[in-house]
Design an enzyme around this catalytic site. Structure first.
Site, mmCIF file in Angstrom:
data_model
loop_
_atom_site.group_PDB
_atom_site.id
_atom_site.type_symbol
_atom_site.label_atom_id
_atom_site.label_comp_id
_atom_site.label_asym_id
_atom_site.label_seq_id
_atom_site.Cartn_x
_atom_site.Cartn_y
_atom_site.Cartn_z
ATOM 1 N N PHE A 37 0.851 -1.197 0.000
ATOM 2 C CA PHE A 37 0.000 0.000 0.000
ATOM 3 C C PHE A 37 0.888 1.250 0.000
ATOM 4 C CE2 PHE A 37 -2.379 3.257 2.565
ATOM 5 C CZ PHE A 37 -3.188 3.676 1.521
ATOM 6 N N TYR A 146 -5.015 6.892 13.035
ATOM 7 C CA TYR A 146 -3.617 6.502 13.275
ATOM 8 C C TYR A 146 -3.282 6.576 14.758
ATOM 9 C CZ TYR A 146 1.476 6.395 12.648
ATOM 10 O OH TYR A 146 2.801 6.072 12.715
#
Length: 312
Positions: A37, A146
């Site tokens: 990714f 995150y």
């Protein structure tokens, strides 16, 4: 050190590729796992000829079954541009990824290290940040996927340690830079260098007075390996460079080193962007006998050379 069989998740990424290289050259059998990714095969292609290096395409949100002695869990997009691109995927990578590597470590009795982050401190009210500080994090903001994902991962690591006696290590990584950073990852060092090399305007968000501490990748990897191989110490431990610079100072230094004609322009500060970020590394010095060796200008020169040689 006796040769070990080691899994590195996120091994084709910026930090992961440097870690894989260090471990391979140290004589260990390394499995590099990545779903690409943000990781790139070109980061590890120079390792493909080594008999003790193996590349595996896999998404860590699904279980992994290998026989290893150690696991370094680095799998997660780490820059705002990438982790906000698919916020749900980011938090799944942190949480499901942690569950899967911990399950693996429990099954095969491996030691497992979590690459955590200074982002778990959020926009800190303590400066510099110590490991005992619990943080000041917005749980519903754009960065939360995150920040909170990494916080939950730390929780899982300690719960597996307490309940199942899994041998864990937790390292809180502060801003790190160096060769193999993704040119489009939106991090401040790579952004500034790419803009300066193209003689484009250098974009500073806010007034540039916010501070960061920048650790060169070789220093960071040394700290990571020391933590993994330190018996009797789980962490968490801050690893970063305590030298503190304003973003404006960094922009001016990059322009000077590149010899660029770029001008600095200012744009509004993004939501929840921390005003100060600097590690207290007292614990790393005491437990790991570690502190950074490479000064900012020296590291920037190496990073600029990499981008100059690799920009299309």
């Amino acid at each position: 050190m006796k040769s070990k069989r080691i899994l590195v998740t996120g091994g084709a990424g910026f930090l992961g590729s440097h870690l894989c290289e260090r471990l391979v050259r140290g004589g260990h059998d390394v499995i590099c796992l990545d779903n690409y990714f943000t990781g790139r095969k070109k980061n590890v292609e120079h390792l493909m000829d080594f008999h003790n290096f193996e590349l595996m395409r896999h998404d860590i949100t699904f279980p992994i079954f290998v026989e290893v002695d150690q696991v370094y869990n680095l799998a997660c997009p780490a820059s705002p541009v990438h982790y906000q691109h698919n916020a749900v995927k980011t938090i799944k990578t942190s949480v499901m990824g942690a569950i899967n590597v911990l399950g693996l470590a429990k099954r095969v009795k491996a030691r497992v290290l979590q690459a955590s982050t200074s982002e778990i401190y959020g926009d800190p009210t303590q400066h510099p940040q110590q490991e005992t500080y619990w943080g000041n994090v917005n749980p519903i903001g754009f960065r939360s996927c995150y920040d909170e994902g990494k916080r939950v991962a730390e929780t899982l690591f300690f719960d597996y340690h307490r309940m199942n006696d899994v041998d864990i290590r937790i390292m809180r990584i502060f801003n790190t830079y160096g060769p193999r950073m993704h040119p489009d990852d939106g991090r401040v060092v790579s952004n500034f260098i790419v803009q300066a090399l193209k003689n484009n305007d250098i974009t500073v968000y806010g007034d540039g007075s916010q501070t960061r501490s920048f650790c060169y990748v070789d220093d960071l990897i040394e700290g990571m390996i020391r933590l993994m191989n330190k018996d009797g110490f789980n962490g968490p431990v801050n690893v970063g460079n305590p030298g503190e610079f304003t973003i404006k100072e960094l922009a001016e230094k990059v322009i000077e080193l590149v010899g660029s004609s770029s001008m600095v322009i200012y744009k509004p500060l993004p939501s929840d962007d921390p005003r100060q970020r600097r590690p207290d590394i007292t614990l790393a010095k005491e437990k790991l006998d570690w502190q950074p060796e490479i000064k900012l200008e020296q590291g920037l020169r190496k990073t600029i050379k990499y981008f100059k040689d690799n920009l299309d």
